[in-house]
Enzyme design. Structure first.
Site, PDB file in Angstrom:
ATOM      1  N   SER A   1       8.909 -25.050  58.435  1.00 52.56           N
ATOM      2  CA  SER A   1      10.273 -24.950  58.947  1.00 52.56           C
ATOM      3  C   SER A   1      11.093 -26.213  58.629  1.00 52.56           C
ATOM      4  O   SER A   1      11.285 -26.549  57.477  1.00 52.56           O
ATOM      5  CB  SER A   1      10.222 -24.677  60.458  1.00 52.56           C
ATOM      6  OG  SER A   1      11.489 -24.368  60.966  1.00 52.56           O
TER       7      SER A   1
ATOM      8  N   GLY B   1       7.771 -27.512  62.781  1.00 54.29           N
ATOM      9  CA  GLY B   1       9.207 -27.310  62.599  1.00 54.29           C
ATOM     10  C   GLY B   1       9.980 -27.957  63.726  1.00 54.29           C
ATOM     11  O   GLY B   1       9.469 -28.839  64.418  1.00 54.29           O
ATOM     12  N   GLY B   2      11.213 -27.531  63.911  1.00 53.21           N
ATOM     13  CA  GLY B   2      11.998 -28.118  64.989  1.00 53.21           C
ATOM     14  C   GLY B   2      13.449 -27.706  64.947  1.00 53.21           C
ATOM     15  O   GLY B   2      13.814 -26.653  64.409  1.00 53.21           O
TER      16      GLY B   2
ATOM     17  N   LYS C   1      24.146 -15.176  57.690  1.00 54.29           N
ATOM     18  CA  LYS C   1      24.918 -16.371  57.368  1.00 54.29           C
ATOM     19  C   LYS C   1      24.077 -17.636  57.550  1.00 54.29           C
ATOM     20  O   LYS C   1      24.137 -18.563  56.728  1.00 54.29           O
ATOM     21  CB  LYS C   1      26.163 -16.454  58.254  1.00 54.29           C
ATOM     22  CG  LYS C   1      27.215 -15.406  57.943  1.00 54.29           C
ATOM     23  CD  LYS C   1      28.399 -15.538  58.876  1.00 54.29           C
ATOM     24  CE  LYS C   1      29.447 -14.458  58.588  1.00 54.29           C
ATOM     25  NZ  LYS C   1      30.586 -14.543  59.526  1.00 54.29           N
TER      26      LYS C   1
ATOM     27  N   ALA D   1       7.404 -21.766  54.817  1.00 47.87           N
ATOM     28  CA  ALA D   1       7.938 -20.998  55.954  1.00 47.87           C
ATOM     29  C   ALA D   1       9.145 -21.693  56.551  1.00 47.87           C
ATOM     30  O   ALA D   1       9.149 -22.072  57.729  1.00 47.87           O
ATOM     31  CB  ALA D   1       6.853 -20.772  56.998  1.00 47.87           C
TER      32      ALA D   1
ATOM     33  N   PRO E   1      15.177 -20.157  58.712  1.00 47.77           N
ATOM     34  CA  PRO E   1      15.776 -20.636  59.963  1.00 47.77           C
ATOM     35  C   PRO E   1      15.673 -19.583  61.052  1.00 47.77           C
ATOM     36  O   PRO E   1      15.687 -18.383  60.786  1.00 47.77           O
ATOM     37  CB  PRO E   1      17.245 -20.886  59.577  1.00 47.77           C
ATOM     38  CG  PRO E   1      17.491 -19.945  58.446  1.00 47.77           C
ATOM     39  CD  PRO E   1      16.190 -19.886  57.682  1.00 47.77           C
TER      40      PRO E   1
END
Length: 412
Positions: free
Chosen positions: A83, A50-51, A124, A105, A108
């Site tokens: 991610s 992810g990142g 949000k 997955a 966030p």
């Protein structure tokens, strides 16, 4: 004519690790290059935990607006696409996975400020990410239900399941098989539809430059932490041994590089303050040995500060606990050795100055009582004694009074 026969090219790139500013720039530059040479397609192998959200969105935007087909290939076997990587894969024209890989997955997570995110803001963020990934899946005609589920419930699936669920387009064992499978594949580009012709096409590899590869590697929080610790060691050595220069230079360079890496992470300044406090204690311990208290306090401060340094729930952005224990343990060993040497030096008999003369043995060059001369440690000294000592007898230095030594006859 010869040029036309060999002009069809596939640009091949590779991204491995955290999606950040460096990998984002590499992604976009590669797509731009492939467009400029009118490449048949750009294939980018991907293996990421992810990142960062901004970097991911820049890449997705480049993919969605690319004038050539973008192929994202989760490769090799054992790689993961999690991610931010999920968004990037779904945004490609052709999404491919290698057997033994997984995707999903995409929930966030909050990072960047180091502050706790309240539930309303977190909700949000999740809703925004869900809407974003749904729009991407809709544009590429992929499984929108699963895409949203990957964000809302962190759903993760295997390559085979991804193919069955219309999350990806193909499964391929290697690059050659992938190129063979996409031959004749039709994709939708901003300028219209394009049918890929990849048979006997040339492959041009454009891997990350050494500079970008280096910057990507040091962006790993574990490597950044190790560099910071090495930098601390170098500065401590320079402060306690002025003029050594090389340790100080290496230490300063490591600290600067580590600060570059930490600028993209959610640094907790309380943790950083604890580490600095620990360093101060270490320096004071070396300069004014307390035989323990400052060392113990410094180690505790360094350990707690290291645990607190990066404030995030993202596993791949956290500093590994074994690395923290290793760094603190190495520091403890270093300080124990240093303190042992200090204690030994304090107990060792002085070898220079007045104190260094006391206890030395010499020879009476003349008769000695109120006055006389002895030979000790390669030098002639004026000497006196409370007893009469004959010329040639061995003597022991008792006191040093200016340039005159008080001696006594050495006992047989």
């Amino acid at each position: 004519m010869i040029f036309l026969l060999i002009s069809s090219v596939i640009v091949l790139g590779e991204v491995k690790g955290i999606i950040g500013p460096i990998s984002s720039r590499y992604f976009i530059d590669l797509i731009n290059y492939a467009e400029n040479i009118n490449a048949e397609a750009a294939i980018i192998t991907l293996d990421t935990p992810g990142g960062f959200d901004d970097a991911m969105r820049d890449i997705v935007q480049a993919e969605l607006n690319a004038n050539i087909p973008i192929v994202i290939y989760v490769y090799p076997s054992g790689a993961r696409d999690a991610s931010a990587g999920v968004f990037i894969t779904l945004a490609s024209h052709i999404a491919v996975m290698s057997p033994g890989t997984n995707i999903g997955a995409a929930t966030p997570v909050a990072f960047g400020t180091g502050e706790k995110i309240d539930e309303s803001l977190k909700k949000k963020m999740i809703n925004d990410a869900a809407a974003y990934i749904k729009s991407i899946a809709e544009k590429r005609k992929r499984n929108t239900k699963w895409a949203v589920d990957a964000v809302l419930n962190a759903s993760s699936i295997t390559a085979n399941d991804a193919l069955k669920m219309n999350v990806i387009d193909l499964i391929s064992n290697d690059i050659d098989e992938l190129i063979e499978k996409i031959d004749g594949y039709e994709v939708e580009l901003p300028g219209g539809k394009k049918i890929l012709k990849t048979k006997d096409v040339m492959i041009e590899k454009r891997l990350m430059s050494f500079k970008d590869l280096f910057l990507t590697r040091i962006s790993n929080p574990n490597i950044a932490y190790i560099l910071m610790v090495i930098g601390i060691y170098g500065l401590i050595f320079e402060i306690t041994h002025p003029g050594a220069i090389i340790p100080g230079v290496i230490g300063a360079l490591c600290l600067i590089v580590s600060f570059f890496s930490f600028q993209t992470l959610p640094i907790n300044y309380a943790g950083l303050a604890l580490i600095i406090l620990g360093v101060i204690m270490f320096i004071l311990e070396v300069l004014t040995p307390t035989n323990g208290p400052l060392t113990i306090g410094g180690l505790i401060s360094m350990f707690l500060g290291s645990l607190m340094l990066v404030k995030t729930d993202v596993s791949f952005l956290k500093i590994s606990l074994p690395i923290i224990i290793g760094a603190v343990g190495t520091t403890a060993i270093f300080l124990i050795i240093a303190l042992t040497l200090v204690v030994r030096s304090l107990k060792r008999k002085p070898e220079t100055g007045k104190e260094g003369m006391i206890g030395l043995e010499g020879e009476a060059i003349t008769d000695i009582h109120k006055d006389g001369t002895i030979y000790v440690r390669g030098e002639y000294w004026n000497a006196y004694s409370d007893e009469k000592i004959k010329k040639g007898e061995n003597v022991v230095v008792l006191e040093v009074n200016g340039f005159k030594l008080k001696v006594k006859k050495k006992e047989e």
